[in-house]
Design a protein around this motif. Structure first.
Motif, PDB file in Angstrom:
ATOM      1  N   PHE A   1       0.659  -1.362   0.139  1.00 46.18           N
ATOM      2  CA  PHE A   1      -0.049   0.017  -0.191  1.00 46.18           C
ATOM      3  C   PHE A   1       0.824   1.229   0.258  1.00 46.18           C
ATOM      4  CE2 PHE A   1      -2.050   3.241   2.580  1.00 46.18           C
ATOM      5  CZ  PHE A   1      -3.317   3.650   1.596  1.00 46.18           C
ATOM      6  N   ILE A   2       1.890   1.294   0.954  1.00 44.26           N
ATOM      7  CA  ILE A   2       2.837   2.652   0.781  1.00 44.26           C
ATOM      8  C   ILE A   2       3.612   2.693  -0.254  1.00 44.26           C
ATOM      9  CG2 ILE A   2       4.996   3.024   2.080  1.00 44.26           C
ATOM     10  CD1 ILE A   2       3.937   1.825   4.579  1.00 44.26           C
ATOM     11  N   ASP A   3       3.985   1.285  -1.082  1.00 42.69           N
ATOM     12  CA  ASP A   3       4.466   1.640  -1.994  1.00 42.69           C
ATOM     13  C   ASP A   3       3.874   2.038  -3.403  1.00 42.69           C
ATOM     14  OD1 ASP A   3       6.810   1.008  -3.372  1.00 42.69           O
ATOM     15  OD2 ASP A   3       6.339  -0.811  -4.316  1.00 42.69           O
ATOM     16  N   ASN A   4       2.503   1.668  -3.262  1.00 42.94           N
ATOM     17  CA  ASN A   4       1.692   2.373  -4.416  1.00 42.94           C
ATOM     18  C   ASN A   4       1.311   3.813  -3.870  1.00 42.94           C
ATOM     19  OD1 ASN A   4       1.470  -0.212  -5.782  1.00 42.94           O
ATOM     20  ND2 ASN A   4      -0.501  -0.741  -4.420  1.00 42.94           N
ATOM     21  N   CYS A   5       1.139   4.075  -2.933  1.00 46.65           N
ATOM     22  CA  CYS A   5       0.693   5.237  -2.404  1.00 46.65           C
ATOM     23  C   CYS A   5       2.072   6.288  -2.914  1.00 46.65           C
ATOM     24  CB  CYS A   5       0.572   5.732  -0.914  1.00 46.65           C
ATOM     25  SG  CYS A   5      -0.837   5.197  -0.241  1.00 46.65           S
ATOM     26  N   PHE A   6       3.108   5.984  -2.803  1.00 42.30           N
ATOM     27  CA  PHE A   6       4.330   6.912  -3.134  1.00 42.30           C
ATOM     28  C   PHE A   6       4.524   6.755  -4.625  1.00 42.30           C
ATOM     29  CE2 PHE A   6       5.112   6.842   1.267  1.00 42.30           C
ATOM     30  CZ  PHE A   6       5.647   8.079   1.482  1.00 42.30           C
ATOM     31  N   ASN A   7       4.304   5.919  -5.405  1.00 44.91           N
ATOM     32  CA  ASN A   7       4.152   5.856  -6.886  1.00 44.91           C
ATOM     33  C   ASN A   7       3.154   6.661  -7.094  1.00 44.91           C
ATOM     34  OD1 ASN A   7       6.480   4.054  -6.758  1.00 44.91           O
ATOM     35  ND2 ASN A   7       5.101   2.180  -7.215  1.00 44.91           N
ATOM     36  N   TYR A   8       1.969   6.566  -6.922  1.00 44.60           N
ATOM     37  CA  TYR A   8       0.909   7.629  -7.092  1.00 44.60           C
ATOM     38  C   TYR A   8       1.517   8.933  -6.995  1.00 44.60           C
ATOM     39  CZ  TYR A   8      -3.437   9.810  -7.253  1.00 44.60           C
ATOM     40  OH  TYR A   8      -4.703  10.477  -7.641  1.00 44.60           O
ATOM     41  N   LEU A   9       1.800   9.238  -5.550  1.00 45.32           N
ATOM     42  CA  LEU A   9       2.241  10.649  -5.391  1.00 45.32           C
ATOM     43  C   LEU A   9       3.291  11.343  -6.402  1.00 45.32           C
ATOM     44  CD1 LEU A   9       2.601  10.952  -1.553  1.00 45.32           C
ATOM     45  CD2 LEU A   9       1.118  12.184  -3.031  1.00 45.32           C
ATOM     46  N   SER A  10       4.285  10.263  -6.817  1.00 43.63           N
ATOM     47  CA  SER A  10       5.398  10.621  -7.798  1.00 43.63           C
ATOM     48  C   SER A  10       4.404  10.924  -9.066  1.00 43.63           C
ATOM     49  CB  SER A  10       6.304   9.529  -7.972  1.00 43.63           C
ATOM     50  OG  SER A  10       7.256   9.346  -7.065  1.00 43.63           O
ATOM     51  N   SER A  11       3.762  10.122  -9.355  1.00 50.45           N
ATOM     52  CA  SER A  11       3.071  10.225 -10.914  1.00 50.45           C
ATOM     53  C   SER A  11       2.309  11.624 -10.794  1.00 50.45           C
ATOM     54  CB  SER A  11       2.427   9.101 -11.362  1.00 50.45           C
ATOM     55  OG  SER A  11       1.107   9.048 -10.421  1.00 50.45           O
ATOM     56  N   VAL A  12       1.517  11.844  -9.727  1.00 53.05           N
ATOM     57  CA  VAL A  12       0.715  13.015  -9.604  1.00 53.05           C
ATOM     58  C   VAL A  12       1.630  14.214  -9.630  1.00 53.05           C
ATOM     59  CG1 VAL A  12      -0.543  14.494  -8.055  1.00 53.05           C
ATOM     60  CG2 VAL A  12      -1.019  11.958  -8.306  1.00 53.05           C
ATOM     61  N   ALA A  13       2.668  14.308  -8.956  1.00 55.29           N
ATOM     62  CA  ALA A  13       3.860  15.355  -8.966  1.00 55.29           C
ATOM     63  C   ALA A  13       4.293  15.457 -10.189  1.00 55.29           C
ATOM     64  CB  ALA A  13       4.834  15.147  -8.125  1.00 55.29           C
ATOM     65  N   SER A  14       4.696  14.675 -11.186  1.00 50.64           N
ATOM     66  CA  SER A  14       5.212  14.866 -12.407  1.00 50.64           C
ATOM     67  C   SER A  14       4.216  15.091 -13.473  1.00 50.64           C
ATOM     68  CB  SER A  14       6.296  13.537 -12.628  1.00 50.64           C
ATOM     69  OG  SER A  14       5.286  12.454 -13.014  1.00 50.64           O
ATOM     70  N   ASN A  15       3.149  14.787 -13.287  1.00 50.43           N
ATOM     71  CA  ASN A  15       2.118  14.982 -14.340  1.00 50.43           C
ATOM     72  C   ASN A  15       1.438  16.369 -14.097  1.00 50.43           C
ATOM     73  OD1 ASN A  15       2.388  12.494 -15.350  1.00 50.43           O
ATOM     74  ND2 ASN A  15       0.848  11.612 -14.359  1.00 50.43           N
ATOM     75  N   ASN A  16       1.562  17.009 -12.729  1.00 54.29           N
ATOM     76  CA  ASN A  16       0.765  18.113 -12.634  1.00 54.29           C
ATOM     77  C   ASN A  16       1.659  19.457 -12.561  1.00 54.29           C
ATOM     78  OD1 ASN A  16      -2.057  17.167 -12.701  1.00 54.29           O
ATOM     79  ND2 ASN A  16      -1.400  15.857 -10.922  1.00 54.29           N
ATOM     80  N   LEU A  17       2.794  19.149 -12.114  1.00 56.71           N
ATOM     81  CA  LEU A  17       3.919  20.382 -11.924  1.00 56.71           C
ATOM     82  C   LEU A  17       4.315  20.670 -13.188  1.00 56.71           C
ATOM     83  CD1 LEU A  17       5.362  19.395  -8.424  1.00 56.71           C
ATOM     84  CD2 LEU A  17       3.642  21.246  -9.238  1.00 56.71           C
ATOM     85  N   PRO A  18       4.842  21.839 -13.495  1.00 56.19           N
ATOM     86  CA  PRO A  18       5.564  22.208 -14.501  1.00 56.19           C
ATOM     87  C   PRO A  18       6.701  21.359 -14.803  1.00 56.19           C
ATOM     88  CG  PRO A  18       5.629  23.898 -13.238  1.00 56.19           C
ATOM     89  CD  PRO A  18       4.574  22.928 -12.558  1.00 56.19           C
ATOM     90  N   SER A  19       7.081  20.743 -15.846  1.00 53.51           N
ATOM     91  CA  SER A  19       8.270  19.955 -15.790  1.00 53.51           C
ATOM     92  C   SER A  19       9.789  20.711 -15.808  1.00 53.51           C
ATOM     93  CB  SER A  19       8.514  19.002 -17.191  1.00 53.51           C
ATOM     94  OG  SER A  19       8.563  20.075 -18.187  1.00 53.51           O
ATOM     95  N   GLY A  20      10.594  20.409 -15.087  1.00 51.07           N
ATOM     96  CA  GLY A  20      11.826  20.874 -14.976  1.00 51.07           C
ATOM     97  C   GLY A  20      12.475  20.162 -13.702  1.00 51.07           C
TER      98      GLY A  20
END
Lengths: 696, 75
Positions: A306-325
């Motif tokens: 569960f923790i693994d999935n949560c952090f993977n999800y957070l990572s993808s949220v961050a990389s998809n929603n924040l301006p790339s850089g």
């Protein structure tokens, strides 16, 4: 205006001292270290009335203030040094009603130091059941103190205790025992030399080999002129003092303590007969261990996924929603996975300490030490080392944290140093894939070669731990008490509050202490793997696209990632160590995987997946890739010799930054973890070298 | 008078003397003093360590320490 009082909690082990501390201070407690030593310092605040706050310090459990371990010298140092900021305004000595006589020994010593001392008698609710009757007024009168009857189990008597604390001014601070009566002449000399000092304090300074505050230290050097007595004579005097104290205590108890033996239950001896039986005792203990580690494995799996999935999800949220850089990459690929790498250990730590604190609370842990002492003693380990050594097969992090209850510093240090040799669960993915690729199919006496190889790896891990422990015992020169004396306390039903606080505190201390280091190293590793020098790294996409114009987008992406990693700083490092690892049978790609898997061993598989440009979760494809990989000289890269050598390398090398961080925290110095890293890497290199050279 | 290490399972004895330089002070403080009663409650395999009841305290010590505590059997 609010006042504050410094209150020291003292008591024999197993008297419920920590339970009382937990009841008084709850979640306000802070756990740290005493400066320079690895003894836990527990402090907490409790409001005593509207204007007064009590600062409680839970001192290590001790049978007397004559110290025989680092823990115990903390006690005597604090009580002797008035300049210490924690020097108590008053002391509480917690006694268990069943062992009142022995508990009063410590009480008389503390009181003789001139500190106002309240006697807290715990388990008062058990008195009737145990057939004990106690005349409190007479006891208060003869001990010249105030007494609080409490029950930490039923949570009674705490308000009365707080009232007594607030009135501590009325307690006499006159000594109970005249210490000079054990050797009149000797103490007369002492008194003449230091007329303004308390002779009992002087006596303690002479007899203890503890470190004292600045003032007392100068006193000691002066005093050495008067130390005309030999060590053995001093010990005889200490025995005389102890006898004198017990005579006094026996006299006191005769007047006010009665026990009706007939109403005492014999639950303890019945349980002991089974739990420490020469055969059943071991069977029961190993069954309990099996249950514990099985549950750590299987129960932790769900929250860890569960923790693994949560952090993977957070990572993808961050990389998809924040301006790339750069910042987004750092967050989504460096910081978030780094934090995930800390949080992922929490379930295992929490479950292990849940079980351990239950075993400790029930009194069973002392029986374990009794059972295992002889077997482990020959390797220089404690009976308690069995717990870390076996927990190590799940994960070395909680295992190393569980060495805290080993009293002898030397035994504890050795246990910490050898625990990483046991085969932890992070080695399994590495072993699994290598065994699948290099160990042939076939059977020996009905067992598959692959299964036997795995068993062999577990076995050499454990044997190496014992062997190194044995060598360290012979070579480490650390002064540590060599005597083995443990109390086997009564069996008790564990208090949920104590168990919960232990789990909470251990988890918190891991996240706060080791977490920072883990986060820092994982960010560093990410930077090394995500940046590279020169055109090859920066133009990776164009280069790959030019080279393979016919490939689909997905393929291009995989190839690009592989190419980037190969040309990143980690890639450069991997290439530069190739000459060193070639004699072990590895190439530079394995070198890269070894470097990245320093974050955690299982990263090895993921790194190879990236290098061979296959999907991370596609194990079969990685296996096929690995099995067909050809070396420069035309032979298979992963053959029996190089594969076994690689497994041996992972068995012995300290490929785990989190373990290093925990060892740093537990030993309070960088010396041990760095030594461990250096030594284990050399050892792993050497044995892998031999393995490869013999097998190829 | 025999060393405590030779006391058999279940036998009761009284401590006569101890070799003070060979045993820890802690043991004395836990009640291992001349005049106190001692019983062997259990022995681990190879008779080491020993699980004793001394006075009112239940404790375990190694055989090497028990050699230096001398006791008299009580019938």
């Amino acid at each position: 205006m609010s006042k504050s009082l410094n209150i020291a909690l003292l008591g024999n082990p197993n008297t419920g001292k920590t339970s009382l501390f937990n009841s008084l201070t709850g979640l306000s407690q802070k756990v740290g270290n005493y400066p320079g030593v690895t003894v836990e310092k527990k402090e907490g605040v409790c409001k005593l009335d509207r204007t007064t706050e009590g600062y409680f310090i839970d001192l290590p459990g001790t049978y007397s203030i004559n110290s025989s371990s680092i823990d115990e010298s903390i006690v005597v140092e604090l009580l002797l040094n008035k300049n210490n900021k924690d020097y108590p305004d008053l002391a509480l000595v917690i006694a268990d009603v069943e062992n009142l006589k022995r508990n009063l020994l410590l009480f008389t010593q503390v009181k003789d130091l001139g500190i106002p001392t309240i006697l807290v008698i715990n388990m008062a609710d058990q008195m009737k059941r145990k057939g004990i009757s106690l005349d409190i007024p007479i006891l208060e009168q003869t001990l010249e103190t105030k007494i609080a009857l409490v029950s930490t189990r039923e949570n009674t008597g705490l308000d009365e205790l707080k009232k007594l604390i607030l009135d501590y001014g009325i307690i006499s601070n006159k000594p109970l025992i005249q210490i000079n009566s054990i050797d009149k002449k000797y103490f007369e000399n002492l008194e003449n030399a230091f007329p303004r000092q308390s002779i009992y304090k002087l006596w303690l300074i002479i007899t203890q080999d503890a470190n004292f505050g600045a003032i007392q230290r100068t006193l000691i050097s002066d005093i050495s002129k008067f130390q005309t007595k030999s060590k053995s004579e001093i010990k005889r005097l200490q025995q005389k003092e102890t006898i004198k104290r017990y005579q006094f205590i026996n006299g006191v108890l005769k007047k006010c303590f009665q026990i009706d033996k007939a109403s005492a239950t014999d639950f303890r001896s019945k349980l002991d007969r089974v739990l420490i039986h020469k055969f059943w005792g071991y069977l029961i203990f190993f069954s309990i261990l099996m249950i514990i580690f099985q549950s750590i494995f299987s129960w932790s799996e769900v929250p860890m996924d569960f923790i693994d999935n949560c952090f993977n999800y957070l990572s993808s949220v961050a990389s998809n929603n924040l301006p790339s850089g750069v910042f987004t990459d750092l967050l989504s690929e460096g910081i978030i996975p780094g934090l995930g790498g800390i949080v992922i250990f929490i379930p295992q730590i929490a479950f292990l300490f849940l079980f351990l604190s239950i075993l400790e609370e029930t009194g069973y842990m002392s029986r374990v030490v009794f059972l295992m002492d002889r077997g482990l003693r020959r390797f220089g380990l404690s009976g308690k080392s069995i717990i870390p050594l076996i927990s190590g097969t799940a994960c070395a992090i909680p295992a190393i944290m569980s060495t805290r209850n080993i009293e002898s510093w030397k035994e504890r240090l050795i246990t910490i140093l050898v625990t990483p040799f046991t085969t932890c669960s992070a080695r399994l993915p590495v072993y699994a894939i290598l065994i699948a690729v290099v160990i042939p199919d076939g059977y020996f006496l009905g067992f598959s070669y692959k299964g036997l190889m795995l068993m062999f790896l577990y076995l050499i891990g454990f044997l190496m731990a014992l062997g190194i422990a044995w060598i360290l015992t012979k070579t480490l020169s650390i002064h540590s008490k060599s005597y083995f004396v443990i109390e086997l306390p009564n069996y008790k039903i564990p208090l949920i509050k104590n168990v919960a606080l232990t789990v909470w505190e251990k988890t918190k201390s891991f996240v706060e202490g080791a977490g920072k280091i883990i986060l820092a190293i994982s960010i560093l590793l990410w930077i090394l793997a995500s940046y590279g020098p020169g055109e090859n790294f920066n133009q990776a996409e164009n280069i790959i696209q030019k080279k393979y114009p016919e490939l689909a987008e997905k393929e291009i992406e995989l190839k690009t990632n592989s190419f980037k990693l190969q040309n990143s700083y980690v890639g450069v490092l991997g290439r530069s160590i190739e000459p060193i690892i070639t004699p072990l049978g590895y190439d530079w790609k394995i070198g890269i995987a070894i470097i990245t898997s320093f974050a955690a061993r299982e990263v090895f598989v993921g790194t190879l997946a990236t290098i061979y440009s296959v999907q991370n979760d596609d194990n079969d494809t990685i296996k096929n890739k690995m099995a067909s990989e050809i070396r420069k000289d035309g032979k298979l890269l992963f053959n029996l010799a190089s594969g076994t050598s690689l497994m041996i390398f992972y068995a012995f090398a300290m490929q785990c930054m989190s373990t290093l961080a925990v060892v740093k925290k537990e030993t309070n110095s960088w010396k041990w973890p760095l030594g461990q890293l250096f030594f284990m890497t050399i050892l792993a290199y050497f044995i892998s070298f031999l393995t490869y050279q013999i097998l190829s | 008078m025999i060393p405590l290490s030779q006391l058999k399972f279940g036998e009761n004895a009284c401590i006569e003397s101890t070799e003070i330089d060979k045993i820890p002070l802690k043991l004395i403080e836990m009640g291992c003093l001349p005049g106190n009663f001692v019983t062997i409650i259990q022995k681990a395999p190879f008779d080491d360590p020993l699980y004793l009841k001394v006075d009112e305290t239940h404790l375990a010590i190694r055989k090497e320490t028990a050699k230096f505590i001398f006791v008299k059997l009580i019938k």
